[in-house]
Design a protein around this motif. Structure first.
Motif, PDB file in Angstrom:
ATOM      1  N   ALA A 148     -63.092  18.016  33.806  1.00  0.00           N
ATOM      2  CA  ALA A 148     -62.477  19.304  34.127  1.00  0.00           C
ATOM      3  C   ALA A 148     -60.980  19.308  33.828  1.00  0.00           C
ATOM      4  N   PHE A 149     -60.366  18.132  33.869  1.00  0.00           N
ATOM      5  CA  PHE A 149     -58.913  18.071  33.657  1.00  0.00           C
ATOM      6  C   PHE A 149     -58.524  18.418  32.224  1.00  0.00           C
ATOM      7  N   ARG A 150     -59.504  18.446  31.325  1.00  0.00           N
ATOM      8  CA  ARG A 150     -59.206  18.838  29.940  1.00  0.00           C
ATOM      9  C   ARG A 150     -58.692  20.271  29.878  1.00  0.00           C
ATOM     10  N   ARG A 151     -59.080  21.086  30.862  1.00  0.00           N
ATOM     11  CA  ARG A 151     -58.632  22.478  30.879  1.00  0.00           C
ATOM     12  C   ARG A 151     -57.123  22.602  31.063  1.00  0.00           C
ATOM     13  N   LEU A 152     -56.504  21.552  31.541  1.00  0.00           N
ATOM     14  CA  LEU A 152     -55.057  21.593  31.776  1.00  0.00           C
ATOM     15  C   LEU A 152     -54.258  21.543  30.485  1.00  0.00           C
ATOM     16  N   GLY A 153     -54.876  21.043  29.426  1.00  0.00           N
ATOM     17  CA  GLY A 153     -54.202  20.975  28.137  1.00  0.00           C
ATOM     18  C   GLY A 153     -53.324  19.749  27.992  1.00  0.00           C
ATOM     19  N   ALA A 177     -47.235  23.414  49.553  1.00  0.00           N
ATOM     20  CA  ALA A 177     -48.317  24.379  49.498  1.00  0.00           C
ATOM     21  C   ALA A 177     -49.585  23.713  48.978  1.00  0.00           C
ATOM     22  N   PHE A 178     -50.720  24.311  49.337  1.00  0.00           N
ATOM     23  CA  PHE A 178     -52.030  23.789  48.920  1.00  0.00           C
ATOM     24  C   PHE A 178     -52.951  24.964  48.622  1.00  0.00           C
ATOM     25  N   ALA A 179     -53.650  24.902  47.490  1.00  0.00           N
ATOM     26  CA  ALA A 179     -54.606  25.938  47.111  1.00  0.00           C
ATOM     27  C   ALA A 179     -55.966  25.302  46.886  1.00  0.00           C
ATOM     28  N   ALA A 180     -56.993  25.809  47.575  1.00  0.00           N
ATOM     29  CA  ALA A 180     -58.356  25.341  47.402  1.00  0.00           C
ATOM     30  C   ALA A 180     -59.115  26.394  46.607  1.00  0.00           C
ATOM     31  N   VAL A 181     -59.347  26.127  45.330  1.00  0.00           N
ATOM     32  CA  VAL A 181     -59.954  27.120  44.449  1.00  0.00           C
ATOM     33  C   VAL A 181     -61.158  26.533  43.705  1.00  0.00           C
ATOM     34  N   SER A 182     -61.898  25.659  44.363  1.00  0.00           N
ATOM     35  CA  SER A 182     -63.113  25.120  43.758  1.00  0.00           C
ATOM     36  C   SER A 182     -64.208  26.184  43.826  1.00  0.00           C
ATOM     37  N   SER A 183     -65.408  25.842  43.352  1.00  0.00           N
ATOM     38  CA  SER A 183     -66.501  26.814  43.312  1.00  0.00           C
ATOM     39  C   SER A 183     -67.295  26.881  44.609  1.00  0.00           C
ATOM     40  N   GLY A 184     -66.909  26.089  45.613  1.00  0.00           N
ATOM     41  CA  GLY A 184     -67.667  26.067  46.867  1.00  0.00           C
ATOM     42  C   GLY A 184     -66.880  26.604  48.048  1.00  0.00           C
ATOM     43  N   ASP A 185     -67.409  27.624  48.717  1.00  0.00           N
ATOM     44  CA  ASP A 185     -66.732  28.198  49.878  1.00  0.00           C
ATOM     45  C   ASP A 185     -66.498  27.161  50.973  1.00  0.00           C
ATOM     46  N   ASN A 186     -67.547  26.405  51.308  1.00  0.00           N
ATOM     47  CA  ASN A 186     -67.434  25.441  52.400  1.00  0.00           C
ATOM     48  C   ASN A 186     -66.390  24.373  52.091  1.00  0.00           C
ATOM     49  N   SER A 187     -66.395  23.870  50.857  1.00  0.00           N
ATOM     50  CA  SER A 187     -65.422  22.853  50.465  1.00  0.00           C
ATOM     51  C   SER A 187     -64.001  23.410  50.528  1.00  0.00           C
ATOM     52  N   ALA A 237     -50.193  18.628  41.527  1.00  0.00           N
ATOM     53  CA  ALA A 237     -51.279  17.652  41.508  1.00  0.00           C
ATOM     54  C   ALA A 237     -52.586  18.426  41.599  1.00  0.00           C
ATOM     55  N   VAL A 238     -53.545  18.071  40.751  1.00  0.00           N
ATOM     56  CA  VAL A 238     -54.821  18.771  40.699  1.00  0.00           C
ATOM     57  C   VAL A 238     -55.945  17.798  41.058  1.00  0.00           C
ATOM     58  N   ILE A 239     -56.813  18.233  41.966  1.00  0.00           N
ATOM     59  CA  ILE A 239     -57.939  17.426  42.418  1.00  0.00           C
ATOM     60  C   ILE A 239     -59.245  18.051  41.919  1.00  0.00           C
ATOM     61  N   ASP A 240     -60.131  17.216  41.384  1.00  0.00           N
ATOM     62  CA  ASP A 240     -61.455  17.709  40.985  1.00  0.00           C
ATOM     63  C   ASP A 240     -62.419  16.526  40.959  1.00  0.00           C
ATOM     64  N   ARG A 260     -61.408  27.440  35.785  1.00  0.00           N
ATOM     65  CA  ARG A 260     -60.515  28.368  35.086  1.00  0.00           C
ATOM     66  C   ARG A 260     -59.358  28.808  35.972  1.00  0.00           C
ATOM     67  N   VAL A 261     -59.653  29.073  37.245  1.00  0.00           N
ATOM     68  CA  VAL A 261     -58.591  29.519  38.149  1.00  0.00           C
ATOM     69  C   VAL A 261     -57.619  28.389  38.430  1.00  0.00           C
ATOM     70  N   GLY A 262     -58.131  27.230  38.808  1.00  0.00           N
ATOM     71  CA  GLY A 262     -57.262  26.111  39.161  1.00  0.00           C
ATOM     72  C   GLY A 262     -56.391  25.647  38.023  1.00  0.00           C
ATOM     73  N   SER A 263     -56.970  25.546  36.828  1.00  0.00           N
ATOM     74  CA  SER A 263     -56.188  25.076  35.678  1.00  0.00           C
ATOM     75  C   SER A 263     -55.124  26.103  35.284  1.00  0.00           C
ATOM     76  N   THR A 264     -55.473  27.384  35.333  1.00  0.00           N
ATOM     77  CA  THR A 264     -54.493  28.426  35.015  1.00  0.00           C
ATOM     78  C   THR A 264     -53.360  28.416  36.032  1.00  0.00           C
ATOM     79  N   LEU A 265     -53.721  28.272  37.292  1.00  0.00           N
ATOM     80  CA  LEU A 265     -52.723  28.218  38.362  1.00  0.00           C
ATOM     81  C   LEU A 265     -51.806  27.018  38.188  1.00  0.00           C
ATOM     82  N   ALA A 266     -52.387  25.865  37.868  1.00  0.00           N
ATOM     83  CA  ALA A 266     -51.589  24.641  37.707  1.00  0.00           C
ATOM     84  C   ALA A 266     -50.590  24.770  36.572  1.00  0.00           C
ATOM     85  N   ARG A 267     -51.027  25.286  35.438  1.00  0.00           N
ATOM     86  CA  ARG A 267     -50.124  25.435  34.297  1.00  0.00           C
ATOM     87  C   ARG A 267     -49.016  26.446  34.595  1.00  0.00           C
TER      88      ARG A 267
END
Length: 220
Positions: free
Chosen positions: A35-40, A68-78, A27-30, A10-17
């Motif tokens: 998950a890319f369906r969230r992009l619309g 710029a780069f944003a890491a907003v997956s569900s894993g802290d370590n990743s 560019a979105v990585i997952d 939800r965060v990554g797709s909202t941020l991307a749009r």
């Protein structure tokens, strides 16, 4: 500019749009193609299947062109690993990582990796709404002597000018939010019902300023 995002929740797709609407290339990585369906259907950026700390995946996402780069997956370590790879291997200075554990977030901040601690951010937002007089600063200067506060203003101030609010409180009002949009007010701007007021306040006068705005104005 070109921005790479790891994580299409939800965060990554909202941020991307939102970034694409502002004219940036994204560019979105997952790891999950679904998950890319969230992009619309209107998203025109790049989608890359894989993990965001894999160099080949990052290269496919054009990290070499990224500002710029944003890491907003569900894993802290990743998230933190990806942020470090992007900064240290590809030389992207503007990186941010979402971290669920506030303790880890503080450690990584000291290492120079900007983080957003999800739990801490959510708690701060709830506190601001539970305590409308405001006890959580939006910003604090490094010396700790001045803070920018979202302050509760009694409805009886509606119709008064920003200059009158500043004179009565002895604070400065650099901006306010009206109907979801930020405004830089003039001294003659009038405080309206529903406005959110942001005041720059000396830390030692915080309680005093909150008390002034939280009560009706004194009669002239």
């Amino acid at each position: 500019m070109h921005i790479v995002i790891m994580g299409c929740g939800r965060v990554g797709s909202t941020l991307a749009r939102a970034l694409e609407r502002r004219g940036h290339t994204v560019a979105v990585i997952d790891m999950q193609p679904d998950a890319f369906r969230r992009l619309g259907p209107d998203f025109t950026g790049t989608t890359v299947k894989g993990v965001g700390f894999d160099r080949e995946v990052l290269t496919e996402a054009r990290i070499g062109e990224a500002s710029a780069f944003a890491a907003v997956s569900s894993g802290d370590n990743s998230n933190i690993l990806a942020a470090r790879v992007v900064r240290e291997t590809f030389g992207v200075e503007n990186v941010v990582a979402r971290i669920y554990d506030p303790g880890r977030a503080e450690v990584y901040e000291r290492l120079g990796i900007p983080t957003v601690a999800t739990v801490r951010w959510t708690a701060d937002q709830v506190i601001r709404r539970l305590l409308p007089a405001g006890s959580e600063p939006q910003w604090r200067d490094p010396s700790g002597s001045v803070r920018l506060m979202e302050v509760h203003v009694d409805s009886a101030w509606v119709g008064r000018t920003i200059s009158q609010l500043e004179q009565a409180s002895g604070s400065r009002i650099p901006f306010l939010a009206r109907l979801g949009t930020g405004h830089i007010p003039k001294p003659t701007s009038v405080f309206q019902d529903g406005d959110l007021v942001y005041a720059a306040v000396q830390d030692s006068r915080l309680a005093e300023v909150e008390a002034i705005f939280g009560a009706p104005p004194k009669e002239d």
